[in-house]
Scaffold this motif. Structure first.
Motif, mmCIF file in Angstrom:
data_model
loop_
_atom_site.group_PDB
_atom_site.id
_atom_site.type_symbol
_atom_site.label_atom_id
_atom_site.label_comp_id
_atom_site.label_asym_id
_atom_site.label_seq_id
_atom_site.Cartn_x
_atom_site.Cartn_y
_atom_site.Cartn_z
ATOM 1 N N GLU A 117 0.821 -1.213 0.000
ATOM 2 C CA GLU A 117 0.000 0.000 0.000
ATOM 3 C C GLU A 117 0.854 1.261 0.000
ATOM 4 O OE1 GLU A 117 -3.021 0.208 2.932
ATOM 5 O OE2 GLU A 117 -3.946 -1.706 2.382
ATOM 6 N N GLU A 118 1.960 1.250 0.743
ATOM 7 C CA GLU A 118 2.824 2.430 0.814
ATOM 8 C C GLU A 118 3.712 2.563 -0.416
ATOM 9 O OE1 GLU A 118 4.687 2.875 4.906
ATOM 10 O OE2 GLU A 118 3.743 0.914 5.089
ATOM 11 N N HIS A 119 4.113 1.432 -0.992
ATOM 12 C CA HIS A 119 5.047 1.447 -2.129
ATOM 13 C C HIS A 119 4.542 0.512 -3.237
ATOM 14 C CE1 HIS A 119 7.856 3.666 0.347
ATOM 15 N NE2 HIS A 119 7.742 2.757 1.281
ATOM 16 N N PRO A 120 3.434 0.868 -3.886
ATOM 17 C CA PRO A 120 2.871 -0.033 -4.912
ATOM 18 C C PRO A 120 3.814 -0.257 -6.083
ATOM 19 C CG PRO A 120 1.774 2.119 -4.937
ATOM 20 C CD PRO A 120 2.618 2.085 -3.712
ATOM 21 N N LEU A 121 4.499 0.795 -6.537
ATOM 22 C CA LEU A 121 5.380 0.657 -7.697
ATOM 23 C C LEU A 121 6.579 -0.226 -7.366
ATOM 24 C CD1 LEU A 121 6.057 1.385 -10.607
ATOM 25 C CD2 LEU A 121 7.172 3.468 -9.764
ATOM 26 N N SER A 122 7.244 0.038 -6.252
ATOM 27 C CA SER A 122 8.401 -0.779 -5.857
ATOM 28 C C SER A 122 7.998 -2.228 -5.632
ATOM 29 C CB SER A 122 9.034 -0.221 -4.578
ATOM 30 O OG SER A 122 9.547 1.070 -4.793
ATOM 31 N N SER A 123 6.826 -2.448 -5.038
ATOM 32 C CA SER A 123 6.354 -3.814 -4.778
ATOM 33 C C SER A 123 6.103 -4.568 -6.072
ATOM 34 C CB SER A 123 5.076 -3.778 -3.929
ATOM 35 O OG SER A 123 5.323 -3.170 -2.675
ATOM 36 N N ALA A 124 5.689 -3.854 -7.120
ATOM 37 C CA ALA A 124 5.481 -4.488 -8.422
ATOM 38 C C ALA A 124 6.801 -4.699 -9.146
ATOM 39 C CB ALA A 124 4.541 -3.627 -9.271
ATOM 40 N N VAL A 125 7.658 -3.690 -9.099
ATOM 41 C CA VAL A 125 8.928 -3.719 -9.835
ATOM 42 C C VAL A 125 9.864 -4.799 -9.294
ATOM 43 C CG1 VAL A 125 11.082 -2.397 -10.047
ATOM 44 C CG2 VAL A 125 8.915 -1.368 -10.725
ATOM 45 N N ILE A 126 9.880 -5.002 -7.978
ATOM 46 C CA ILE A 126 10.850 -5.918 -7.374
ATOM 47 C C ILE A 126 10.631 -7.357 -7.828
ATOM 48 C CG2 ILE A 126 9.601 -6.535 -5.244
ATOM 49 C CD1 ILE A 126 12.304 -5.962 -3.756
ATOM 50 N N ARG A 127 9.401 -7.679 -8.243
ATOM 51 C CA ARG A 127 9.110 -9.038 -8.722
ATOM 52 C C ARG A 127 9.593 -9.249 -10.157
ATOM 53 N NH1 ARG A 127 4.135 -7.908 -6.203
ATOM 54 N NH2 ARG A 127 3.095 -7.665 -8.229
ATOM 55 N N GLN A 128 9.992 -8.166 -10.827
ATOM 56 C CA GLN A 128 10.428 -8.263 -12.224
ATOM 57 C C GLN A 128 11.949 -8.286 -12.367
ATOM 58 O OE1 GLN A 128 8.606 -4.771 -13.870
ATOM 59 N NE2 GLN A 128 6.516 -5.462 -13.479
ATOM 60 N N LEU A 129 12.668 -8.246 -11.249
ATOM 61 C CA LEU A 129 14.132 -8.150 -11.308
ATOM 62 C C LEU A 129 14.761 -9.446 -11.801
ATOM 63 C CD1 LEU A 129 14.889 -6.305 -7.942
ATOM 64 C CD2 LEU A 129 14.811 -5.322 -10.232
ATOM 65 N N VAL A 130 15.837 -9.302 -12.528
ATOM 66 C CA VAL A 130 16.588 -10.460 -13.013
ATOM 67 C C VAL A 130 17.412 -11.052 -11.875
ATOM 68 C CG1 VAL A 130 18.384 -11.228 -14.615
ATOM 69 C CG2 VAL A 130 16.673 -9.547 -15.363
ATOM 70 N N SER A 131 18.062 -10.202 -11.071
ATOM 71 C CA SER A 131 18.912 -10.674 -9.978
ATOM 72 C C SER A 131 18.594 -9.907 -8.700
ATOM 73 C CB SER A 131 20.393 -10.497 -10.327
ATOM 74 O OG SER A 131 21.210 -10.862 -9.223
ATOM 75 N N ARG A 132 17.914 -10.576 -7.776
ATOM 76 C CA ARG A 132 17.569 -9.929 -6.511
ATOM 77 C C ARG A 132 18.803 -9.739 -5.631
ATOM 78 N NH1 ARG A 132 16.956 -13.697 -2.425
ATOM 79 N NH2 ARG A 132 15.539 -12.389 -1.217
ATOM 80 N N ARG A 133 19.800 -10.643 -5.741
ATOM 81 C CA ARG A 133 20.949 -10.518 -4.854
ATOM 82 C C ARG A 133 21.806 -9.303 -5.214
ATOM 83 N NH1 ARG A 133 25.148 -15.529 -5.714
ATOM 84 N NH2 ARG A 133 25.995 -14.973 -7.752
ATOM 85 N N VAL A 134 21.768 -8.868 -6.468
ATOM 86 C CA VAL A 134 22.439 -7.623 -6.854
ATOM 87 C C VAL A 134 21.876 -6.466 -6.040
ATOM 88 C CG1 VAL A 134 22.552 -5.895 -8.699
ATOM 89 C CG2 VAL A 134 23.196 -8.251 -9.167
ATOM 90 N N LEU A 135 20.551 -6.445 -5.888
ATOM 91 C CA LEU A 135 19.899 -5.358 -5.157
ATOM 92 C C LEU A 135 20.272 -5.395 -3.682
ATOM 93 C CD1 LEU A 135 17.973 -2.987 -5.110
ATOM 94 C CD2 LEU A 135 16.058 -4.596 -5.001
ATOM 95 N N TYR A 136 20.258 -6.588 -3.069
ATOM 96 C CA TYR A 136 20.589 -6.690 -1.647
ATOM 97 C C TYR A 136 22.030 -6.263 -1.376
ATOM 98 C CZ TYR A 136 16.247 -8.808 -0.026
ATOM 99 O OH TYR A 136 14.938 -9.006 0.342
ATOM 100 N N VAL A 137 22.947 -6.685 -2.237
ATOM 101 C CA VAL A 137 24.348 -6.308 -2.041
ATOM 102 C C VAL A 137 24.527 -4.803 -2.249
ATOM 103 C CG1 VAL A 137 26.715 -6.619 -2.865
ATOM 104 C CG2 VAL A 137 25.208 -8.607 -2.631
#
Length: 706
Positions: free
Chosen positions: A509-529
Motif C-alpha cells: 500500500e505504501e510502495h505499490p510501484l516498488s512492490s510491483a517492480v521488485i518481482r520483475q528483477l533479473v537478480s535480486r541478490r544484486v539489489l541486496y548487495v
C-alpha cells in the motif's frame, strides 16, 4: 549512611553539615517568628550554591568520573534535606513531649534513592507517618517543602502511612519501582524499618515473574516511543535504547527477584559474572559522566545529546581528533559502543535469569533432549554453541551460526552471542576469502525470512564488521547532518529490512510501484548487495559514492558474484543518489531532464534496481522522511524514464496517465463531467503528473469551498 558516599572525596568541601546546621540555628535565633522559615532557606541557599559550585568545578576537573559526580550531587542534596528536616521538626514545629502519632520519617525514592543525581535532577522523596493527616505532620511537611521550593529545587513528594504505601505499591508499577530503591534519609528509623519489612513481605514476595514481565513490557514501549534503536544520531541518554534507564531496569529486576541492595550482589546471585558486572559499572560510569556534563552545559535537566552540544561535550571530556575521525565522532562512537554494551548486558542478564527460573521449575525436566543442527545445539528454541572452543575449531562457524538462525527462524542464545563476540578475532583474511563463508554470508543477506534481525545480531557481536571490514569502519559512524536519524550501520541494516518487507509484499500500500517492480528483477541478490554497500564508504574524506564503487568491485567477486553482477552493483553504489537528485531537484516536465537521466541509467533493469534502492535508502533515513510528494515524483520519473527506455520517446502513455488520474479524481470527488473538464483545462499536464493524489483532491475541495 556515610559508607554510601565513601567513593566521593573531600565531602566537606561540598558541604559541611555541622557547620551549616550551626549557621541555621544562629539564623533562627535572630529571626522574628514570622521570618524563621525564610531565614532557614537563606542559609541553605548559600550552602546549596556553594556545593553546586564545587561539584561544577569537579565536573570540569574530572569529567569522566560519572558515578562519583552523581553521588556527590546526591550527597549535597542529602545534607540540605536533613538540615531542613531538623529545622522543621526540632525548631519550627518542635515538641517537648511528642505523641505516638507525631513521628515522621524522610525517605529518598527513585533515582535519588539510588544516590545518583544529575545537577538538575528531580528530588523524589516520601514522608512516612504513623497516622494519616495528623495536623503536626502536615505542618512539618508543608514547612520542609516550602524551604525546598524556596531553594529552587524540583521536588517530587508524597506523604504516606505504611498501609497507604503498601496499597499504592500493589496497584501502581511506577510506585512499586520507586519504592524498590527507597533509602532511609532522616527521621524516625523504626518507621522506615517497618515500611521496608512490609514492602518486602507484602509487595515483593512471590511477585517476581509478574514484575519482570511488566518491566520488560514497559522497557519495550519506551524503546518504541524513542525510535526503537540505540543508534539514533541524537540519542536520549536517559530514556533511549542502551541508555541509563536500561541499566536501571536490569538492577530493578535483579533487586526485585533476589532482594539485593547493591548491584554487585547480583554477581553472587549468578545474574552477572564478575566480568559482566565490570562492564555494567563501566557503562554506568560513562553514561553518568555524559549526563553530568550535559546537565552542566545546558544549565537545566536535558537528556538528549543534540548536535549543538555534542562537540562541546567531546571537548569537555577530552576527546581529541585522530586521523580519519574527529573528536566529536570519537565521542559519539564511544557513546554508541557503550549503548551496544548495555544491549549485550541486557540479553545476558535475562538469559541468566531465564535459566535460573528454568532450573527452578520441574516441568523442563520432562522436555526432550536438545536437538543438534550442524554441530550446534538447539534448546528451548535457541541456537547454542555446544562447547567453549566450538568456534576456534572452525571459525567459519561464526558465519554459519547466523545463517542457521535466519534459515531455521531460531533465536541465538545470549551466551552464544557473547561467545561469538569474544571469538570474532578468529575471523582472519583466510576466513574472509573462504568460499563457503562468503556463500553463507550472502545467504544471510539475501534471506527471504528476516535478514534485518539476524544482521543486527551479527553486528552486535562484532562478526559483521570483522567479516566485512569496510562495514566495520562505519559501525557507530555518525552522519553529521539534520537529515539522517541513525548511524551509518543502523541506516544500512534498516534499509535491508525495508527491502525484505517490500519483497514480501508487506509494504504494497505504501510502495505499490516498488512492490510491483521488485518481482520483475533479473537478480535480486544484486539489489541486496547494493543496499548493503551504498553508504559503506561514508566518512573517508571523499565522495562516498565513488569510494563505495571501489569497495563494491573488490567485495562482490569475493562474495561469489559474476562480473556482470559486480558491474551492476558498482554502478548502483556509484549512482545511488541519482534518482532522488533528479526527481527532487530538477523539472520533470522538461524532456531533457528525462533524457539526461535515461542516458545514465541505460537499461530497464538498472532503472528498476535504482528505484527500489532509492526508496529504501530514503525510508531508512528515519521516521517521517518519506512522504507522498517524494513518492509521486519518483513514480513520475520512473514512468517517464521507462517509456523512453522501452520506446525511445516520452509522449506515448503520458496522456493516458493524465486521463486516468483525472477520471479517478472526478469519481472520488463526485464532480459532473462538464464542470470537471472546465476545471482540468486550467492546469498544464505537468500539474497532473507531478502532484500527489491527496494534494490534487485537496485543491479540488478548496475550489468547491471557495
Amino acid at each position: 549512611m556515610t559508607s554510601l558516599y565513601d567513593h566521593v572525596p573531600s565531602r566537606r568541601a561540598i558541604i559541611d553539615r555541622r557547620q551549616v546546621a550551626a549557621e541555621v540555628e544562629a539564623a533562627l535565633g535572630e529571626a522574628p517568628e514570622e521570618g524563621r522559615r525564610r531565614a532557614v532557606a537563606l542559609v541553605l541557599k548559600r550552602a546549596l550554591e556553594a556545593g553546586r559550585a564545587e561539584i561544577k568545578r569537579r565536573i570540569a576537573a574530572t569529567p569522566g568520573r560519572g558515578l562519583e559526580l552523581a553521588a556527590a550531587q546526591s550527597f549535597l542534596t542529602d545534607q540540605i534535606l536533613r538540615i531542613a528536616f531538623d529545622a522543621a521538626v526540632n525548631t519550627l514545629y518542635g515538641r517537648d513531649n511528642p505523641s505516638a502519632a507525631e513521628r515522621i520519617c524522610l525517605v529518598a525514592v527513585g533515582g535519588y534513592g539510588r544516590a545518583e543525581m544529575a545537577p538538575w535532577s528531580d528530588v523524589d522523596i516520601m514522608f512516612l507517618s504513623p497516622l494519616s493527616k495528623t495536623a503536626w505532620v502536615e505542618q512539618v511537611v508543608e514547612s520542609i517543602l516550602y524551604i525546598l521550593w524556596d531553594l529552587g529545587l524540583k521536588v517530587g513528594h508524597s506523604t504516606r502511612t505504611v498501609d497507604e504505601m503498601i496499597r499504592m505499591a500493589r496497584g501502581d508499577l511506577s510506585v512499586r519501582t520507586a519504592l524498590l530503591e527507597s533509602r532511609y534519609l532522616w527521621g524516625d528509623q523504626a518507621l522506615y524499618d517497618e515500611a521496608e519489612r512490609r514492602f518486602r513481605g507484602d509487595v515483593v514476595a512471590g511477585e517476581a515473574r509478574a514484575f519482570v514481565a511488566q518491566k520488560l513490557a514497559e522497557r519495550d514501549e519506551r524503546h518504541r516511543r524513542m525510535g526503537d534503536s540505540r543508534y539514533v544520531v541524537e540519542p536520549n541518554i536517559k530514556e533511549g535504547k542502551g541508555g541509563l534507564r536500561d541499566l536501571q531496569t536490569l538492577f530493578w529486576i535483579g533487586k526485585f527477584t533476589h532482594q539485593v541492595r547493591d548491584a554487585h550482589e547480583l554477581v553472587d546471585k549468578g545474574l552477572f559474572t564478575a566480568g559482566e558486572y565490570r562492564q555494567f559499572q563501566r557503562a554506568q560510569n560513562h553514561l553518568w559522566a555524559v549526563r553530568m556534563n550535559l546537565h552542566d552545559i545546558a544549565g537545566r535537566a536535558e537528556e538528549r545529546l543534540t548536535f549543538d552540544v555534542q562537540r562541546e561535550l567531546a571537548a569537555r571530556m577530552n576527546y581529541a581528533n585522530r586521523p580519519g575521525m574527529s573528536a566529536v565522532e570519537r565521542f559519539m562512537r564511544h557513546y554508541f559502543l557503550t549503548a551496544k554494551a548495555v544491549g549485550n548486558l541486557t540479553a545476558l542478564f535475562l538469559a541468566h535469569l531465564e535459566e535460573r527460573h528454568a532450573r527452578a521449575a520441574w516441568l523442563p525436566k520432562l522436555a526432550r533432549r536438545p536437538q543438534r543442527l550442524n554441530g550446534f545445539r538447539v534448546a528451548r528454541g535457541k541456537l547454542e554453541a555446544p562447547t567453549d572452543g566450538f568456534f576456534a575449531e572452525d571459525p567459519v562457524r561464526l558465519i554459519e551460526l547466523f545463517q542457521l538462525a535466519v534459515r531455521e527462524g531460531l533465536e541465538i542464545h545470549p551466551m552464544t552471542l557473547r561467545q561469538a563476540a569474544r571469538d570474532e578475532g578468529l575471523i582472519t583474511e583466510k576466513v574472509r576469502t573462504d568460499a563457503r563463508a562468503n556463500a553463507l554470508f550472502l545467504e544471510i543477506l539475501t534471506s527471504r525470512e528476516d535478514p534485518e534481525t539476524v544482521l543486527r545480531w551479527m553486528n552486535e557481536a562484532g562478526v559483521f564488521g570483522r567479516f566485512v571490514p569496510d562495514f566495520g569502519r562505519v559501525v557507530a559512524k555518525m552522519q553529521y547532518d539534520m537529515y539522517h536519524h541513525y548511524t551509518v550501520d543502523e541506516h544500512t541494516i534498516r534499509a535491508i529490512g525495508l527491502l525484505s518487507r517490500i519483497e514480501k509484499g508487506q509494504l504494497r500500500e505504501e510502495h505499490p510501484l516498488s512492490s510491483a517492480v521488485i518481482r520483475q528483477l533479473v537478480s535480486r541478490r544484486v539489489l541486496y548487495v547494493a543496499v548493503l554497500l551504498h553508504d559503506i564508504a561514508k566518512g573517508r574524506g571523499g565522495d562516498h559514492s565513488v569510494l563505495g564503487e571501489e569497495v563494491a568491485r573488490k567485495l562482490c567477486p569475493r562474495l561469489g558474484m559474476s562480473e556482470a553482477e559486480t558491474d551492476t552493483v558498482a554502478w548502483l553504489v556509484r549512482q545511488h543518489l541519482l534518482m532522488s537528485a533528479t526527481a527532487f531537484k530538477r523539472d520533470l516536465s522538461d524532456f531533457k531532464t528525462i533524457l539526461d537521466f535515461v542516458e545514465e541509467v541505460a537499461s530497464v533493469e538498472r532503472l528498476r534496481l535504482l528505484l527500489v534502492l532509492t526508496v529504501v535508502d530514503i525510508r531508512a533515513v528515519g521516521p517521517g522522511v518519506w512522504n507522498g510528494w517524494k513518492a509521486q515524483l519518483l513514480t513520475t520519473l520512473y514512468n517517464s524514464a521507462e517509456e523512453v527506455l522501452r520506446l525511445g520517446h516520452k509522449q506515448t502513455g503520458r496522456r493516458e496517465r493524465i486521463e486516468a488520474r483525472q477520471a479517478r479524481l472526478r469519481q472520488v470527488m463526485g464532480w459532473e463531467e462538464k464542470a470537471f473538464a472546465a476545471y482540468a483545462g486550467r492546469f498544464p499536464d505537468s500539474y497532473w503528473l507531478a502532484e500527489p493524489n491527496d494534494v490534487l483532491a485537496a485543491n479540488m475541495a478548496l475550489v468547491v469551498d471557495a
